[in-house]
Design a protein around this motif. Structure first.
Motif, PDB file in Angstrom:
ATOM      1  N   LEU A  24     -35.381 -53.863   3.011  1.00 51.22           N
ATOM      2  CA  LEU A  24     -36.712 -53.782   2.289  1.00 51.22           C
ATOM      3  C   LEU A  24     -36.623 -53.235   1.008  1.00 51.22           C
ATOM      4  O   LEU A  24     -36.124 -52.298   0.736  1.00 51.22           O
ATOM      5  CB  LEU A  24     -37.439 -52.826   3.414  1.00 51.22           C
ATOM      6  N   GLY A  25     -37.103 -54.148  -0.256  1.00 53.48           N
ATOM      7  CA  GLY A  25     -37.273 -53.442  -1.318  1.00 53.48           C
ATOM      8  C   GLY A  25     -38.425 -52.960  -1.677  1.00 53.48           C
ATOM      9  O   GLY A  25     -39.333 -52.828  -1.075  1.00 53.48           O
ATOM     10  N   TYR A  26     -38.646 -52.904  -2.979  1.00 53.36           N
ATOM     11  CA  TYR A  26     -39.819 -52.117  -3.534  1.00 53.36           C
ATOM     12  C   TYR A  26     -40.103 -53.090  -4.792  1.00 53.36           C
ATOM     13  O   TYR A  26     -39.567 -53.316  -5.735  1.00 53.36           O
ATOM     14  CB  TYR A  26     -39.501 -50.687  -4.199  1.00 53.36           C
ATOM     15  N   SER A  27     -41.688 -53.094  -4.972  1.00 52.38           N
ATOM     16  CA  SER A  27     -42.130 -54.153  -6.140  1.00 52.38           C
ATOM     17  C   SER A  27     -43.349 -53.364  -6.544  1.00 52.38           C
ATOM     18  O   SER A  27     -44.348 -53.524  -6.083  1.00 52.38           O
ATOM     19  CB  SER A  27     -42.533 -55.597  -5.593  1.00 52.38           C
ATOM     20  N   PRO A  28     -42.909 -52.668  -7.728  1.00 47.82           N
ATOM     21  CA  PRO A  28     -44.243 -51.950  -8.113  1.00 47.82           C
ATOM     22  C   PRO A  28     -44.981 -52.832  -9.231  1.00 47.82           C
ATOM     23  O   PRO A  28     -44.544 -53.913  -9.389  1.00 47.82           O
ATOM     24  CB  PRO A  28     -43.666 -50.748  -8.925  1.00 47.82           C
ATOM     25  N   TYR A  29     -46.207 -52.403  -9.689  1.00 48.42           N
ATOM     26  CA  TYR A  29     -47.045 -52.816 -10.731  1.00 48.42           C
ATOM     27  C   TYR A  29     -46.686 -52.417 -11.975  1.00 48.42           C
ATOM     28  O   TYR A  29     -46.452 -50.852 -12.159  1.00 48.42           O
ATOM     29  CB  TYR A  29     -48.516 -52.766 -10.248  1.00 48.42           C
ATOM     30  N   ASN A  30     -46.803 -53.031 -13.097  1.00 47.70           N
ATOM     31  CA  ASN A  30     -46.535 -52.580 -14.515  1.00 47.70           C
ATOM     32  C   ASN A  30     -47.738 -51.658 -14.877  1.00 47.70           C
ATOM     33  O   ASN A  30     -48.825 -51.644 -14.447  1.00 47.70           O
ATOM     34  CB  ASN A  30     -46.427 -53.808 -15.365  1.00 47.70           C
ATOM     35  N   LYS A  31     -47.383 -50.800 -15.340  1.00 49.57           N
ATOM     36  CA  LYS A  31     -48.455 -49.621 -16.072  1.00 49.57           C
ATOM     37  C   LYS A  31     -49.010 -50.258 -17.304  1.00 49.57           C
ATOM     38  O   LYS A  31     -48.463 -50.393 -18.458  1.00 49.57           O
ATOM     39  CB  LYS A  31     -47.674 -48.361 -16.425  1.00 49.57           C
ATOM     40  N   THR A  32     -50.289 -50.497 -17.075  1.00 51.94           N
ATOM     41  CA  THR A  32     -51.001 -51.196 -18.394  1.00 51.94           C
ATOM     42  C   THR A  32     -52.387 -50.353 -18.847  1.00 51.94           C
ATOM     43  O   THR A  32     -52.965 -50.574 -19.651  1.00 51.94           O
ATOM     44  CB  THR A  32     -51.601 -52.430 -18.197  1.00 51.94           C
ATOM     45  N   GLY A  33     -52.451 -49.185 -17.825  1.00 48.64           N
ATOM     46  CA  GLY A  33     -53.864 -48.395 -18.267  1.00 48.64           C
ATOM     47  C   GLY A  33     -54.992 -48.959 -17.602  1.00 48.64           C
ATOM     48  O   GLY A  33     -55.203 -50.078 -17.056  1.00 48.64           O
ATOM     49  N   GLY A  34     -56.022 -48.044 -17.489  1.00 40.90           N
ATOM     50  CA  GLY A  34     -57.438 -48.434 -17.026  1.00 40.90           C
ATOM     51  C   GLY A  34     -57.143 -47.949 -15.356  1.00 40.90           C
ATOM     52  O   GLY A  34     -56.398 -47.714 -14.705  1.00 40.90           O
ATOM     53  N   LEU A  35     -58.641 -47.946 -14.811  1.00 40.37           N
ATOM     54  CA  LEU A  35     -58.756 -47.285 -13.797  1.00 40.37           C
ATOM     55  C   LEU A  35     -58.345 -48.290 -12.626  1.00 40.37           C
ATOM     56  O   LEU A  35     -57.521 -47.866 -11.426  1.00 40.37           O
ATOM     57  CB  LEU A  35     -60.207 -47.161 -13.297  1.00 40.37           C
ATOM     58  N   GLU A  75     -33.009 -50.387 -10.249  1.00 42.43           N
ATOM     59  CA  GLU A  75     -32.324 -51.662 -10.825  1.00 42.43           C
ATOM     60  C   GLU A  75     -32.706 -52.764  -9.875  1.00 42.43           C
ATOM     61  O   GLU A  75     -32.564 -54.062 -10.140  1.00 42.43           O
ATOM     62  CB  GLU A  75     -30.843 -51.797 -10.821  1.00 42.43           C
ATOM     63  N   THR A  76     -33.390 -52.446  -8.779  1.00 41.22           N
ATOM     64  CA  THR A  76     -33.739 -53.472  -7.725  1.00 41.22           C
ATOM     65  C   THR A  76     -35.281 -53.850  -7.808  1.00 41.22           C
ATOM     66  O   THR A  76     -36.024 -54.789  -6.978  1.00 41.22           O
ATOM     67  CB  THR A  76     -33.330 -53.295  -6.306  1.00 41.22           C
ATOM     68  N   PHE A  77     -36.029 -52.925  -8.475  1.00 46.69           N
ATOM     69  CA  PHE A  77     -37.571 -53.225  -8.593  1.00 46.69           C
ATOM     70  C   PHE A  77     -37.722 -54.518  -9.060  1.00 46.69           C
ATOM     71  O   PHE A  77     -37.363 -54.855 -10.103  1.00 46.69           O
ATOM     72  CB  PHE A  77     -38.147 -52.181  -9.513  1.00 46.69           C
ATOM     73  N   MET A  78     -38.895 -55.298  -8.593  1.00 45.74           N
ATOM     74  CA  MET A  78     -39.327 -56.311  -9.124  1.00 45.74           C
ATOM     75  C   MET A  78     -40.755 -56.036  -9.375  1.00 45.74           C
ATOM     76  O   MET A  78     -41.648 -55.901  -8.771  1.00 45.74           O
ATOM     77  CB  MET A  78     -39.542 -57.448  -8.029  1.00 45.74           C
ATOM     78  N   TYR A  79     -41.119 -55.930 -10.726  1.00 46.64           N
ATOM     79  CA  TYR A  79     -42.166 -55.619 -11.428  1.00 46.64           C
ATOM     80  C   TYR A  79     -43.143 -56.811 -11.438  1.00 46.64           C
ATOM     81  O   TYR A  79     -42.948 -58.019 -11.510  1.00 46.64           O
ATOM     82  CB  TYR A  79     -41.983 -55.042 -12.636  1.00 46.64           C
ATOM     83  N   THR A  80     -44.613 -56.452 -11.156  1.00 43.60           N
ATOM     84  CA  THR A  80     -45.565 -57.608 -11.487  1.00 43.60           C
ATOM     85  C   THR A  80     -46.787 -57.012 -11.887  1.00 43.60           C
ATOM     86  O   THR A  80     -47.078 -55.820 -12.103  1.00 43.60           O
ATOM     87  CB  THR A  80     -45.928 -58.190  -9.995  1.00 43.60           C
ATOM     88  N   THR A  81     -47.718 -57.870 -12.539  1.00 42.16           N
ATOM     89  CA  THR A  81     -49.016 -57.157 -13.206  1.00 42.16           C
ATOM     90  C   THR A  81     -50.003 -57.283 -12.381  1.00 42.16           C
ATOM     91  O   THR A  81     -50.424 -58.192 -11.772  1.00 42.16           O
ATOM     92  CB  THR A  81     -49.163 -58.140 -14.591  1.00 42.16           C
ATOM     93  N   SER A  82     -50.999 -56.196 -12.150  1.00 46.90           N
ATOM     94  CA  SER A  82     -52.134 -56.030 -11.582  1.00 46.90           C
ATOM     95  C   SER A  82     -53.183 -56.891 -12.148  1.00 46.90           C
ATOM     96  O   SER A  82     -52.978 -57.074 -13.387  1.00 46.90           O
ATOM     97  CB  SER A  82     -52.331 -54.386 -11.274  1.00 46.90           C
ATOM     98  N   LYS A  83     -54.197 -57.057 -11.256  1.00 44.52           N
ATOM     99  CA  LYS A  83     -55.448 -57.778 -11.744  1.00 44.52           C
ATOM    100  C   LYS A  83     -56.221 -56.597 -12.558  1.00 44.52           C
ATOM    101  O   LYS A  83     -56.024 -55.605 -12.630  1.00 44.52           O
ATOM    102  CB  LYS A  83     -56.296 -57.850 -10.521  1.00 44.52           C
ATOM    103  N   THR A  84     -56.980 -57.376 -13.491  1.00 52.06           N
ATOM    104  CA  THR A  84     -57.431 -56.253 -14.583  1.00 52.06           C
ATOM    105  C   THR A  84     -58.982 -56.424 -14.136  1.00 52.06           C
ATOM    106  O   THR A  84     -59.748 -55.482 -15.056  1.00 52.06           O
ATOM    107  CB  THR A  84     -57.315 -57.108 -16.016  1.00 52.06           C
ATOM    108  N   THR A  85     -59.616 -57.004 -13.312  1.00 51.67           N
ATOM    109  CA  THR A  85     -61.084 -57.002 -13.081  1.00 51.67           C
ATOM    110  C   THR A  85     -61.243 -56.523 -11.523  1.00 51.67           C
ATOM    111  O   THR A  85     -60.367 -56.928 -10.716  1.00 51.67           O
ATOM    112  CB  THR A  85     -61.672 -58.288 -13.318  1.00 51.67           C
TER     113      THR A  85
END
Length: 372
Positions: free
Chosen positions: A163-174, A251-261
């Motif tokens: 089991l790995g971890y996949s966080p979202y990129n920090k872009t700001g906003g609520l 080093e194993t994190f797989m980042y993705t971008t969260s929805k903006t709306t």
């Protein structure tokens, strides 16, 4: 309000407080005390990376080369081009000319037979030439070129599920801030459970398991009628105390971008609604009471303050709970590269439990009809 009702309210508040404290100390503290391996392991297990992609041209163009150029001696990347109409096929053909270890499986749209992600992944697993499989999504960016190495090293322990971890990129906003927090809270829960020997889910953006485990348990057959769940339902049904391990080296994190709306975020969450009701009974009970006791804790807190029921005691317990969470989550958030969320913990925690209960109810009545 009658005195006996106020006493009952105070008792109920205390029960919810104790329940939440139990989850913190007995479950989440396991992850706080876990230290990921820092030294880069030496491993040479043949690995097949599998990605299912539908109309992901832009993401494949950016992220796929980062995976194909991983520093690992023996691996292939299998991309399942699932009914794409955005010229993904041309991009993949071009990349194949450069990267000989890239393999492509193409699914074409059928007028009478609609495919889903589980079908696409099953074809990718069948096409993979290696026993050990590593999964991610086209919109995920590897945090380093040692992702495969560190994930693969866990198979040397005899584990069948990583089991790995996949966080979202920090872009700001609520929306982004809450999405990141919800992802962290979910990770704390499922990673801690795995450390306790009772894994109940994983995230398909960063997950590994063996081909033998997949086929010996008939793949996704038990839940093929449900579109989502290729990751968490598979882990829920097949993980044991002996065959599952976690990997959270940054080093194993797989980042993705969260929805903006809000609309985009809601549609994303809707695809995952209702899957939890298919978990094993013990996991449903554990997750349900965590969600309910957390939500009811804040309801009881508000009522106690409104009706002035032992306000000093009530506020003291609330502060004690928050301080305990900060103490336990401080180290976890540092490891998961989300330390900035700690300062927003009180408000995010409240929103989180409201979100769990609202979406839990919605998930009971809404059926997902598409995976992408």
């Amino acid at each position: 309000m009658e005195t006996y009702l106020l006493d009952a309210l105070l008792l109920f508040f205390q029960i919810c407080f104790i329940s939440q404290l139990y989850y913190l100390v007995n479950y989440h503290s396991k992850l706080a005390g876990y230290k990921p391996l820092e030294a880069l392991p030496q491993v040479n297990i043949p690995i097949s990376v599998i990605i299912s992609a539908r109309n992901e041209y832009d993401n494949l163009k950016y992220n796929l080369p980062l995976i194909l150029e991983q520093q690992y001696p023996d691996f292939e990347v299998v991309v399942v081009n699932d009914c794409s109409v955005d010229e993904s096929d041309l991009l993949l053909l071009e990349l194949q000319n450069t990267y000989k270890h890239l393999r492509v499986v193409t699914i074409t749209e059928h007028a009478r037979f609609k495919t889903g992600k589980k079908f696409a992944l099953t074809l990718g697993i069948k096409a993979a030439k290696n026993e050990h499989l590593l999964f991610t999504d086209a919109d995920c960016t590897s945090s380093s070129d040692n992702w495969i190495t560190r994930m693969a090293a866990n198979f040397t322990t005899g584990a069948q599920i990583v089991l790995g971890y996949s966080p979202y990129n920090k872009t700001g906003g609520l929306i982004n801030t809450f999405t990141r927090f919800e992802t962290v809270k979910t990770a704390i829960s499922y990673l801690s459970a795995a450390l306790r020997g009772d894994a109940y889910m994983g995230i398909g953006r960063n997950l590994a398991y063996t081909k033998t485990l997949f086929f010996s348990n008939k793949g996704f057959a038990a839940h093929m009628h449900v579109l989502p769940g290729d990751d968490d339902l598979f882990v829920n049904q097949n993980a044991t105390a002996d065959n599952t391990i976690i990997e959270i080296n940054p080093e194993t994190f797989m980042y993705t971008t969260s929805k903006t709306t809000f609309g985009g975020w809601y549609r994303q969450k809707k695809r995952h609604m209702g899957v939890g009701k298919l978990y094993k009974n013990k996991h449903r009970r554990m997750l349900s009471w965590d969600a309910m006791s957390g939500f009811l804790f804040y309801i009881a807190l508000a009522l106690c303050l409104v009706f002035k029921v032992e306000p000093v005691l009530v506020l003291s317990l609330y502060v004690l709970g928050i301080l305990t969470k900060i103490l336990i989550y401080n180290k976890i958030l540092k490891t998961l590269r989300a330390k900035d969320l700690l300062m927003y913990l009180p408000i995010l925690d409240l929103i989180y439990y409201v979100y769990l209960n609202v979406f839990g109810l919605i998930g009971t009545f809404i059926k997902t009809t598409q995976w992408k």
